[in-house]
Design an enzyme around this catalytic site. Structure first.
Site, PDB file in Angstrom:
ATOM      1  N   GLU A  49      55.280  17.595  34.975  1.00 50.38           N
ATOM      2  CA  GLU A  49      55.624  18.139  36.259  1.00 50.38           C
ATOM      3  C   GLU A  49      54.811  19.380  36.515  1.00 50.38           C
ATOM      4  O   GLU A  49      55.407  20.394  35.625  1.00 50.38           O
ATOM      5  CB  GLU A  49      57.154  17.943  36.369  1.00 50.38           C
ATOM      6  CG  GLU A  49      57.467  17.730  37.792  1.00 50.38           C
ATOM      7  CD  GLU A  49      57.211  16.605  38.641  1.00 50.38           C
ATOM      8  OE1 GLU A  49      57.111  16.642  39.695  1.00 50.38           O
ATOM      9  OE2 GLU A  49      56.904  15.682  37.875  1.00 50.38           O
ATOM     10  N   ASP A  60      63.471  26.656  44.746  1.00 48.86           N
ATOM     11  CA  ASP A  60      63.120  27.311  43.593  1.00 48.86           C
ATOM     12  C   ASP A  60      64.296  28.611  43.420  1.00 48.86           C
ATOM     13  O   ASP A  60      64.116  29.506  44.163  1.00 48.86           O
ATOM     14  CB  ASP A  60      61.795  27.761  43.152  1.00 48.86           C
ATOM     15  CG  ASP A  60      61.039  26.423  43.026  1.00 48.86           C
ATOM     16  OD1 ASP A  60      61.744  25.406  42.332  1.00 48.86           O
ATOM     17  OD2 ASP A  60      59.768  26.354  43.398  1.00 48.86           O
TER      18      ASP A  60
END
Length: 268
Positions: A49, A60
């Site tokens: 990924e 994030d």
């Protein structure tokens, strides 16, 4: 897309789950990033990924934001990321490669052009973190046109309608969130997700990989016990990179050790 099907078939035959590491492309430099990816694969990663660095990564936490900043400081651009992807694919022809990214990067040269580029370099899937399912039609249509699996996030509070939609339109795998919030190994909360996984299976969804806050082998075992096909770990891996930027040999050794232990947890 077929690489995911092949992978899950092979793992099921061995009674194993998938372990999938996440890293930002180009962190801390393009050359070392390629070495990192080779190391992850050699240590047992079942799929990759990969992030394309973005200046405003809403999903994030600080660890992965810092990874993007390091990549930017090394001069990394989306163009360089695609060159790296082509190199990774050439060296590793069978491993599934997924991108985890943000919509602005997809829009930049046009949605169709973006997915064509992904297909050209051998990317298998794309997850766009800031596009909710309800707004995904133009993205998933273009993805399928170019043989790219559209990946959807299944949140822990997903209702039945959303589960059906994800099952119907997702390909490759289903990204099952351990919890709400942003990424980060320090945020451990794992909800019991058996009921979601049972429903996704009932609706014939792509296999579920659990992510967010996965940083220890025990968590991988818990995910698999709940019925997930595997686990994704990002922040814990990126933290190893961050802590060893000035000592690449130590970084690679620690990454290999981490992945080996996480992969071992998929076999019990």
């Amino acid at each position: 897309m077929e690489r995911y099907q092949q992978l899950f078939k092979q793992l099921a035959a061995k009674n194993e789950g998938a372990f999938v590491p996440f890293v930002q492309l180009g962190d801390p430099t393009p050359a070392l990033s390629l070495e990192i990816i080779d190391t992850l694969i050699a240590a047992g990663a079942d799929a990759l990924e990969l992030g394309i660095p973005f200046s405003d990564p809403l999903a994030d936490g600080p660890t992965i934001q810092n990874a993007a900043l390091r990549a930017f400081a090394a001069g990394v651009t989306p163009g360089i990321c695609f060159e790296m992807l082509a190199e990774i694919r050439k060296k590793h022809p069978t491993i599934p490669i997924g991108l985890l990214m943000y919509a602005n990067l997809v829009f930049h040269n046009g949605i169709d052009t973006f997915y064509q580029r992904c297909a050209d370099v051998g990317v298998d899937s794309v997850l766009i973190a800031d596009v909710p399912f309800e707004e995904s039609l133009p993205f998933r249509t273009a993805a399928l046109r170019h043989g790219i699996a559209p990946i959807f996030i299944c949140p822990p509070n997903a209702d039945d309608d959303l589960l059906r939609e994800i099952a119907s339109h997702g390909r490759g795998y289903t990204y099952l969130l351990s919890r709400a919030g942003v990424t980060g190994a320090e945020n451990h909360g794992q909800l019991p997700l058996n009921h979601l996984i049972d429903k996704l299976c009932e609706y014939n969804a792509a296999p579920a990989l659990q992510g967010f806050g996965i940083s220890e082998p025990e968590q991988v075992k818990i995910s698999l016990a709940a019925g997930a096909a595997g686990a994704i770990s990002g922040s814990a891996i990126v933290k190893i990179i961050e802590n060893n930027v000035s000592q690449p040999a130590e970084m690679l050794a620690q990454l290999a050790n981490f992945v080996t232990n996480m992969k071992a947890a998929t076999r019990s």
